[in-house]
Design an enzyme around this catalytic site. Structure first.
Site, PDB file in Angstrom:
ATOM      1  N   SER A  78      -2.721  -7.864   3.126  1.00 15.91           N
ATOM      2  CA  SER A  78      -2.919  -7.492   4.708  1.00 15.91           C
ATOM      3  C   SER A  78      -3.181  -8.745   5.279  1.00 15.91           C
ATOM      4  O   SER A  78      -2.749  -9.150   6.473  1.00 15.91           O
ATOM      5  CB  SER A  78      -4.121  -6.492   4.941  1.00 15.91           C
ATOM      6  OG  SER A  78      -3.876  -5.086   4.612  1.00 15.91           O
ATOM      7  N   LYS A 100     -18.466  -5.773   6.474  1.00 19.84           N
ATOM      8  CA  LYS A 100     -17.194  -6.415   6.640  1.00 19.84           C
ATOM      9  C   LYS A 100     -16.508  -5.958   7.803  1.00 19.84           C
ATOM     10  O   LYS A 100     -15.359  -5.132   7.807  1.00 19.84           O
ATOM     11  CB  LYS A 100     -16.441  -6.237   5.284  1.00 19.84           C
ATOM     12  CG  LYS A 100     -15.193  -7.180   5.241  1.00 19.84           C
ATOM     13  CD  LYS A 100     -14.575  -6.889   3.886  1.00 19.84           C
ATOM     14  CE  LYS A 100     -12.905  -6.971   3.732  1.00 19.84           C
ATOM     15  NZ  LYS A 100     -12.582  -6.928   2.537  1.00 19.84           N
ATOM     16  N   ARG A 139      -1.859  -6.112  -8.119  1.00 24.36           N
ATOM     17  CA  ARG A 139      -0.601  -6.858  -7.749  1.00 24.36           C
ATOM     18  C   ARG A 139      -0.551  -8.006  -8.835  1.00 24.36           C
ATOM     19  O   ARG A 139       0.895  -8.306  -9.046  1.00 24.36           O
ATOM     20  CB  ARG A 139      -1.050  -7.568  -6.500  1.00 24.36           C
ATOM     21  CG  ARG A 139      -0.839  -6.871  -5.447  1.00 24.36           C
ATOM     22  CD  ARG A 139      -1.388  -7.505  -3.928  1.00 24.36           C
ATOM     23  NE  ARG A 139      -2.621  -7.891  -4.375  1.00 24.36           N
ATOM     24  CZ  ARG A 139      -3.420  -8.141  -3.408  1.00 24.36           C
ATOM     25  NH1 ARG A 139      -3.114  -8.433  -2.145  1.00 24.36           N
ATOM     26  NH2 ARG A 139      -4.728  -8.526  -3.687  1.00 24.36           N
ATOM     27  N   HIS A 188       1.081  -1.441   0.227  1.00 23.21           N
ATOM     28  CA  HIS A 188       0.048  -0.153  -0.031  1.00 23.21           C
ATOM     29  C   HIS A 188       0.801   1.223  -0.013  1.00 23.21           C
ATOM     30  O   HIS A 188       0.658   2.284  -0.531  1.00 23.21           O
ATOM     31  CB  HIS A 188      -0.919   0.022   1.317  1.00 23.21           C
ATOM     32  CG  HIS A 188      -2.052  -1.115   1.174  1.00 23.21           C
ATOM     33  ND1 HIS A 188      -1.942  -1.765   2.413  1.00 23.21           N
ATOM     34  CD2 HIS A 188      -3.082  -1.319   0.465  1.00 23.21           C
ATOM     35  CE1 HIS A 188      -3.153  -2.585   2.200  1.00 23.21           C
ATOM     36  NE2 HIS A 188      -3.648  -2.536   1.012  1.00 23.21           N
TER      37      HIS A 188
HETATM   38  O1  PNS Z   1      -8.940  -2.729   0.237  1.00 21.49           O
HETATM   39  P1  PNS Z   1     -10.203  -3.434  -0.507  1.00 21.49           P
HETATM   40  O2  PNS Z   1     -11.078  -4.010   0.563  1.00 21.49           O
HETATM   41  O3  PNS Z   1      -9.675  -4.095  -1.767  1.00 21.49           O
HETATM   42  O4  PNS Z   1     -10.896  -2.092  -1.067  1.00 21.49           O
HETATM   43  C1  PNS Z   1     -12.151  -2.224  -1.599  1.00 21.49           C
HETATM   44  C2  PNS Z   1     -12.950  -1.001  -1.873  1.00 21.49           C
HETATM   45  C3  PNS Z   1     -12.999  -0.229  -0.679  1.00 21.49           C
HETATM   46  C4  PNS Z   1     -12.158   0.009  -2.881  1.00 21.49           C
HETATM   47  C5  PNS Z   1     -14.571  -1.248  -2.463  1.00 21.49           C
HETATM   48  O5  PNS Z   1     -15.031  -2.229  -1.647  1.00 21.49           O
HETATM   49  C6  PNS Z   1     -15.388  -0.068  -2.426  1.00 21.49           C
HETATM   50  O6  PNS Z   1     -15.135   1.210  -3.230  1.00 21.49           O
HETATM   51  N1  PNS Z   1     -16.527  -0.081  -1.459  1.00 21.49           N
HETATM   52  C7  PNS Z   1     -17.419   1.008  -1.312  1.00 21.49           C
HETATM   53  C8  PNS Z   1     -18.902   0.675  -1.784  1.00 21.49           C
HETATM   54  C9  PNS Z   1     -18.783   0.814  -3.422  1.00 21.49           C
HETATM   55  O7  PNS Z   1     -18.775   2.158  -4.129  1.00 21.49           O
HETATM   56  N2  PNS Z   1     -19.268  -0.163  -4.206  1.00 21.49           N
HETATM   57  C10 PNS Z   1     -19.357   0.130  -5.659  1.00 21.49           C
HETATM   58  C11 PNS Z   1     -18.301  -0.597  -6.436  1.00 21.49           C
HETATM   59  S1  PNS Z   1     -18.123  -2.214  -6.520  1.00 21.49           S
END
Ligand code: PNS
Length: 159
Positions: free
Chosen positions: A129, A41, A91, A17
Site C-alpha cells: 500500500s 498508527k 510476499r 490483498h
Molecule cells: O497490514 P498490516 O499493517 O501489516 O497488519 C498488521 C496487523 C493488523 C495484522 C497487526 O498489527 C495486528 O494484528 N494488530 C492488532 C494488535 C495485536 O493483536 N497485536 C499482537 C500481535 S503482534
C-alpha cells in the site's frame, strides 16, 4: 463453520490483498476482512470508513466475505468473531520475521487460533500500500496495482 480473519491496515487495499482475499475465501466458509483501527498508527491516507468502503466495493462478488474493523488484540477479536484461523499473506522473505513473531505471539496468547500464510503470487511480491501511495503522490503509473475503484479514490486524494 470454519471462520477466518484476514486482518490488516488496508490503506488502501491493493491487488496483492485482493489475491489473498480471493484465495482465502475458497479455503474457509466465511472470511472476515478486518481493518485495524490502530491508535498508534492513525496517520493513514484513508480514514477507516473509507478503507472499509473500498474493501466492500472490491469484494462485492465474494458472497462469503464480510468486511469489518477491529481495535485491541487480534486474538480477542478472533474469539469474539468465533474465528479459528488468521490469514496473512507472505510476499517475500522480508515479511517472514515480523509475520513469524506475530503468529507466535498470537499462538502464545490463543493456542486454539491458527495463523495460516498464503504466499502472494510472484507478480505482487513487490507490491505494498505504501508503494502505491507513493506512486499516486508523484503521479506514477499504478493502474495495474489496485482495483479500479481504489485507483479512482487515490487519484481523487492527490488531485
Ligand atoms: O497490514 P498490516 O499493517 O501489516 O497488519 C498488521 C496487523 C493488523 C495484522 C497487526 O498489527 C495486528 O494484528 N494488530 C492488532 C494488535 C495485536 O493483536 N497485536 C499482537 C500481535 S503482534
Amino acid at each position: 463453520m470454519k471462520i477466518g480473519i484476514y486482518p490488516g491496515s488496508f490503506d488502501p487495499v491493493t491487488n496483492g490483498h485482493m489475491d489473498i482475499i480471493e484465495r482465502a475465501s475458497k479455503v474457509v466458509d466465511k472470511l472476515i476482512v478486518s481493518v485495524l483501527m490502530n491508535p498508534r498508527k492513525n496517520t493513514g491516507l484513508f480514514t477507516i470508513d473509507e478503507r472499509i468502503d473500498m474493501l466492500k466495493e472490491c469484494t462485492i462478488h465474494l458472497s462469503n466475505v464480510e468486511i469489518d474493523s477491529f481495535s485491541g488484540l487480534l486474538v480477542d477479536y478472533a474469539k469474539y468473531k468465533e474465528a479459528s484461523i488468521i490469514v496473512r499473506g507472505l510476499r517475500a522473505v522480508m515479511d517472514l520475521e515480523l509475520e513469524m513473531q506475530m503468529a507466535q505471539i498470537n499462538k502464545n496468547m490463543s493456542p486454539e487460533v491458527e495463523t495460516v500464510f498464503l504466499v502472494t503470487q510472484a507478480k505482487y511480491s513487490f507490491l505494498s500500500s505504501s508503494a502505491v501511495k507513493e506512486l499516486a503522490l508523484f503521479h506514477g503509473d499504478f493502474d495495474d496495482l489496485v482495483p479500479h475503484f481504489v485507483r479512482n479514490k487515490l487519484k481523487d486524494k492527490y488531485k
